[in-house]
Motif scaffolding. Sequence first.
Motif, mmCIF file in Angstrom:
data_model
loop_
_atom_site.group_PDB
_atom_site.id
_atom_site.type_symbol
_atom_site.label_atom_id
_atom_site.label_comp_id
_atom_site.label_asym_id
_atom_site.label_seq_id
_atom_site.Cartn_x
_atom_site.Cartn_y
_atom_site.Cartn_z
ATOM 1 N N LEU A 12 35.456 33.669 48.483
ATOM 2 C CA LEU A 12 34.979 34.738 47.603
ATOM 3 C C LEU A 12 34.818 34.231 46.172
ATOM 4 O O LEU A 12 33.811 34.495 45.500
ATOM 5 C CB LEU A 12 35.963 35.912 47.642
ATOM 6 C CG LEU A 12 35.682 37.072 46.676
ATOM 7 C CD1 LEU A 12 34.380 37.769 47.061
ATOM 8 C CD2 LEU A 12 36.834 38.074 46.676
ATOM 9 N N LEU A 13 35.799 33.466 45.699
ATOM 10 C CA LEU A 13 35.745 32.963 44.325
ATOM 11 C C LEU A 13 34.591 31.995 44.116
ATOM 12 O O LEU A 13 34.043 31.900 43.009
ATOM 13 C CB LEU A 13 37.070 32.275 43.963
ATOM 14 C CG LEU A 13 38.335 33.150 43.964
ATOM 15 C CD1 LEU A 13 39.514 32.366 43.396
ATOM 16 C CD2 LEU A 13 38.126 34.422 43.164
ATOM 17 N N GLU A 14 34.223 31.240 45.157
ATOM 18 C CA GLU A 14 33.140 30.266 45.019
ATOM 19 C C GLU A 14 31.817 30.939 44.683
ATOM 20 O O GLU A 14 30.915 30.303 44.128
ATOM 21 C CB GLU A 14 32.992 29.439 46.304
ATOM 22 C CG GLU A 14 34.013 28.333 46.452
ATOM 23 C CD GLU A 14 33.988 27.346 45.288
ATOM 24 O OE1 GLU A 14 32.917 27.142 44.693
ATOM 25 O OE2 GLU A 14 35.056 26.797 44.960
ATOM 26 N N PRO A 19 34.876 30.347 35.778
ATOM 27 C CA PRO A 19 36.160 29.865 36.303
ATOM 28 C C PRO A 19 37.048 31.029 36.753
ATOM 29 O O PRO A 19 37.347 31.934 35.967
ATOM 30 C CB PRO A 19 36.770 29.123 35.118
ATOM 31 C CG PRO A 19 35.612 28.724 34.279
ATOM 32 C CD PRO A 19 34.617 29.833 34.423
ATOM 33 N N MET A 20 37.455 31.001 38.014
ATOM 34 C CA MET A 20 38.295 32.061 38.584
ATOM 35 C C MET A 20 39.418 31.420 39.399
ATOM 36 O O MET A 20 39.216 30.456 40.118
ATOM 37 C CB MET A 20 37.484 32.968 39.507
ATOM 38 C CG MET A 20 36.521 33.891 38.805
ATOM 39 S SD MET A 20 37.314 35.351 38.091
ATOM 40 C CE MET A 20 37.795 36.260 39.548
ATOM 41 N N MET A 21 40.611 32.012 39.267
ATOM 42 C CA MET A 21 41.766 31.577 40.047
ATOM 43 C C MET A 21 42.462 32.805 40.616
ATOM 44 O O MET A 21 42.339 33.907 40.069
ATOM 45 C CB MET A 21 42.750 30.793 39.159
ATOM 46 C CG MET A 21 42.202 29.479 38.630
ATOM 47 S SD MET A 21 43.322 28.690 37.440
ATOM 48 C CE MET A 21 43.018 29.688 35.975
ATOM 49 N N ALA A 31 44.156 30.002 45.217
ATOM 50 C CA ALA A 31 42.732 29.655 45.303
ATOM 51 C C ALA A 31 42.169 29.448 43.898
ATOM 52 O O ALA A 31 42.623 30.069 42.932
ATOM 53 C CB ALA A 31 41.949 30.746 46.030
ATOM 54 N N ALA A 32 41.162 28.575 43.812
ATOM 55 C CA ALA A 32 40.446 28.329 42.558
ATOM 56 C C ALA A 32 39.038 27.877 42.900
ATOM 57 O O ALA A 32 38.847 27.106 43.848
ATOM 58 C CB ALA A 32 41.162 27.274 41.717
ATOM 59 N N ASN A 33 38.045 28.372 42.166
ATOM 60 C CA ASN A 33 36.673 27.923 42.446
ATOM 61 C C ASN A 33 36.380 26.618 41.715
ATOM 62 O O ASN A 33 37.210 26.095 40.957
ATOM 63 C CB ASN A 33 35.647 29.016 42.107
ATOM 64 C CG ASN A 33 35.647 29.389 40.621
ATOM 65 O OD1 ASN A 33 36.301 28.735 39.811
ATOM 66 N ND2 ASN A 33 34.912 30.430 40.284
#
Length: 369
Positions: A12-14, A19-21, A31-33
């Motif tokens: 989902l973050l991708e 920048p999202m974590m 998770a981190a994109n």
Amino acid sequence: MNTDLARRIAALLEGIPIPMMAVDGQTRLIAANRQAEALFGEDLADRPFVTIVRHPAVVQAVEWVLQPDLGDAPPTDPALPTPPEGIATLRANIVADGREIGAEVTVSPLPASIGKGALIAVMDNSVAEEAEQTRRDFVANVSHELRTPLTAMIGFIETLRGPARNDAAARDRFLDIMEREANRMNRLVHDLLSLSRVQAEERRRPSAKVDLPGLLRGVLATLHHSAEDSGVTLEAEGLDRELRLPGDPDQLVQVFQNLIENAIKYGVSGKRVRVTLKHVRHEPLLRGPGWAVEIRDFGEGIDEMHLPRLTERFYRVDTHRSRAQGGTGLGLAIVKHIVNRHRGRLRITSTKGEGSSFTVILPETLQRG
């Protein structure tokens, strides 16, 4: 939180372009994109959030979103929109990518259907702030560059209408000066428009092919009389070959005409300017082979302290001399942007009393990026 759910959150973050974590209820990263990894490094999974973003206010905001009943809500930043209930927003200077950035951080809870945790979005405002500062500096510089000739012209007009109304000699002298100042403003406007066009095209790679030796021979022929009038001899080496490179012919003419004109003007005491074209087997910054065009004068040279700033807009080593010779302070900035568009490199070296060398290195083939 199970591995399958973590993978779903990561997927989902991708799809989010900033920048999202995501962290779990114990503030461990799940998770981190890719944008977040570019800022904070790879292998972030399963690390405590406090080891990734070492900023007390950001860590406090994450902890509050996870457990809002255990503390007061973070103060609202008046410069930011008021966040919905349960969400924290703040601005913070955080260390990322080896530098300090001004970031806008939003912390919100994960949907209850997923589980306990929080989403952290980091908006890097540094680029926008730098662009705004550049815009302010640019407007200030343009205003200053135009104010000086305009003030002079207004003064001469008032004088011609008053004390010098019937003074033919003064009138001719003032009109000559006014013509020079008007021409200078015209050159400045022309260079500003040229710089704007070059910057607009900078990210678009040239698609044409250029006969580089032929282009250089044409520029030297154009500037032959100017050099002759200044008592400067133009020399050429390596231009008797056949060579075609990717490039925009009009822009490359602009680059080499600018550099050779500068060499004639500011290296006039050396009495000669040499243009050399040679092959570079491997240029590390180009990640491959290229062709180098060196424009060298043998004049008085430039102090080393000025070299890093020569391509800045309106930067001049000798302001009075540059203006007297018709310079706008934008020529090398235009050169830099054109060379960047061609994915090339500009190198400047100089030794006081021995002259200066400006080398443009162009890749044999244009790489992506």
